[in-house]
Scaffold this active site. Sequence first.
Site, mmCIF file in Angstrom:
data_model
loop_
_atom_site.group_PDB
_atom_site.id
_atom_site.type_symbol
_atom_site.label_atom_id
_atom_site.label_comp_id
_atom_site.label_asym_id
_atom_site.label_seq_id
_atom_site.Cartn_x
_atom_site.Cartn_y
_atom_site.Cartn_z
ATOM 1 N N HIS A 178 0.845 -1.188 0.000
ATOM 2 C CA HIS A 178 0.000 0.000 0.000
ATOM 3 C C HIS A 178 0.885 1.245 0.000
ATOM 4 C CE1 HIS A 178 -2.775 3.018 1.820
ATOM 5 N NE2 HIS A 178 -3.682 2.346 1.136
ATOM 6 N N THR A 180 1.122 3.590 1.963
ATOM 7 C CA THR A 180 1.641 3.973 3.271
ATOM 8 C C THR A 180 2.796 3.096 3.731
ATOM 9 O OG1 THR A 180 -0.022 2.569 4.331
ATOM 10 C CG2 THR A 180 -0.573 4.904 4.051
ATOM 11 N N LYS A 181 3.105 2.050 2.976
ATOM 12 C CA LYS A 181 4.178 1.140 3.375
ATOM 13 C C LYS A 181 5.515 1.581 2.772
ATOM 14 C CE LYS A 181 1.203 -1.374 5.615
ATOM 15 N NZ LYS A 181 -0.037 -0.632 5.309
ATOM 16 N N ASN A 182 6.575 0.910 3.185
ATOM 17 C CA ASN A 182 7.919 1.298 2.733
ATOM 18 C C ASN A 182 8.078 1.193 1.220
ATOM 19 O OD1 ASN A 182 8.080 1.047 5.516
ATOM 20 N ND2 ASN A 182 10.185 0.277 5.490
#
Length: 376
Positions: A178, A180-182
């Site tokens: 997603h 929002t992930k790294n």
Amino acid sequence: MIPFNKPAIVGTEIAYMQQAMQSGKLSGDNRFTQRCQEWIEARFKCEKTLLTPSCTASLEMAALLLNIKPDDEVIMPSFTFVSTANAFVLRGAKIVFVDIRADTMNIDETKIEAAITQKTRAIVPVHYAGVSCEMDFILDLAKKYHLYVVEDAAQGVMSTYKGKALGTLGDIGCFSFHETKNYTAGGEGGAILINDKGLIENAEIIREKGTDRSRFFRGQVDKYTWRSLGSSYVMSDLQAAYLWGQLEAADQINARRWVLWKNYYSALERFALSCQIGLPYVSTDSIQNAHMFYIKLPDKEDREHFTHHMKKNDIFITSHYVPLHISPAGKKFGRFVGEDTNTLQESDRLVRLPLFYNLSDEIQKKVIESAVSFFA
């Protein structure tokens, strides 16, 4: 306003997406999908990786793959995203919540055994903030009671426990890509890691709408047909092309996030030593991926004051999960076993600071200065 998050951009994503478009094949399991899957398998020493549209989809696949049925019970922390529970509730399971540890915000491994019944089928540890749960303890319990372990490693890509990648320790691991992930697949995306060879064939069938289409494309059958329950759990190759650009730069992204994480820790450590705040805890068995930097205020009211202070300084910070066991659906589909000593209290204290790959030193300095001015 300084945002809490921005999706990572390394600069190669558009060129790879153009290559995918020019190939004439945008559906799943084409060139970039194969590259990403092979990279994950090689990097993390995983038996089989399949890209999916989201970590939610990966968890739903896991529930289907383990043949979770009505009245089965699945143990997990209440402090997690709704998808962790929803995936199993969709199969009719009852969710059994247990308390978390105050230090890591992960499931308290010592509370699990008391929650196991004759109906228990699986344990779902959630590696919060990319910091590993106590997996040896959990895996020993699972072996003792003949249970499956599904790792929700949505936040754990590139993290390890005792040298092994998160997502590869249980029977199944689930990743998120997603925004929002790294690392992201262009906004949404996930992967399911199959660590039990006996589950691989069924995993491919479930992912391909319940058909043996994967075997057909490998030339193992002359036509494919409906074999079992399944759904469309395939990531498009256009998204995989974006993800490939990020995976190629995974170490670069990780290194930058580590610098930012350490900057926060160094600047705020003195306030933790004076017991004004709590800082993230990482055990010696875990190497984390700098997915998140959070602090804990003394209580919910102090957190609200701090959040208001940061907002006045044009900085967006945010709390995290509302514990599932106090939600309407959590009460309907689950139960909490044991005392809630930490889950609600610790979740009410926690707030997350901006941390993303393209966050500049100058902007982070402003965030730090604003935070320090509140506590000093």
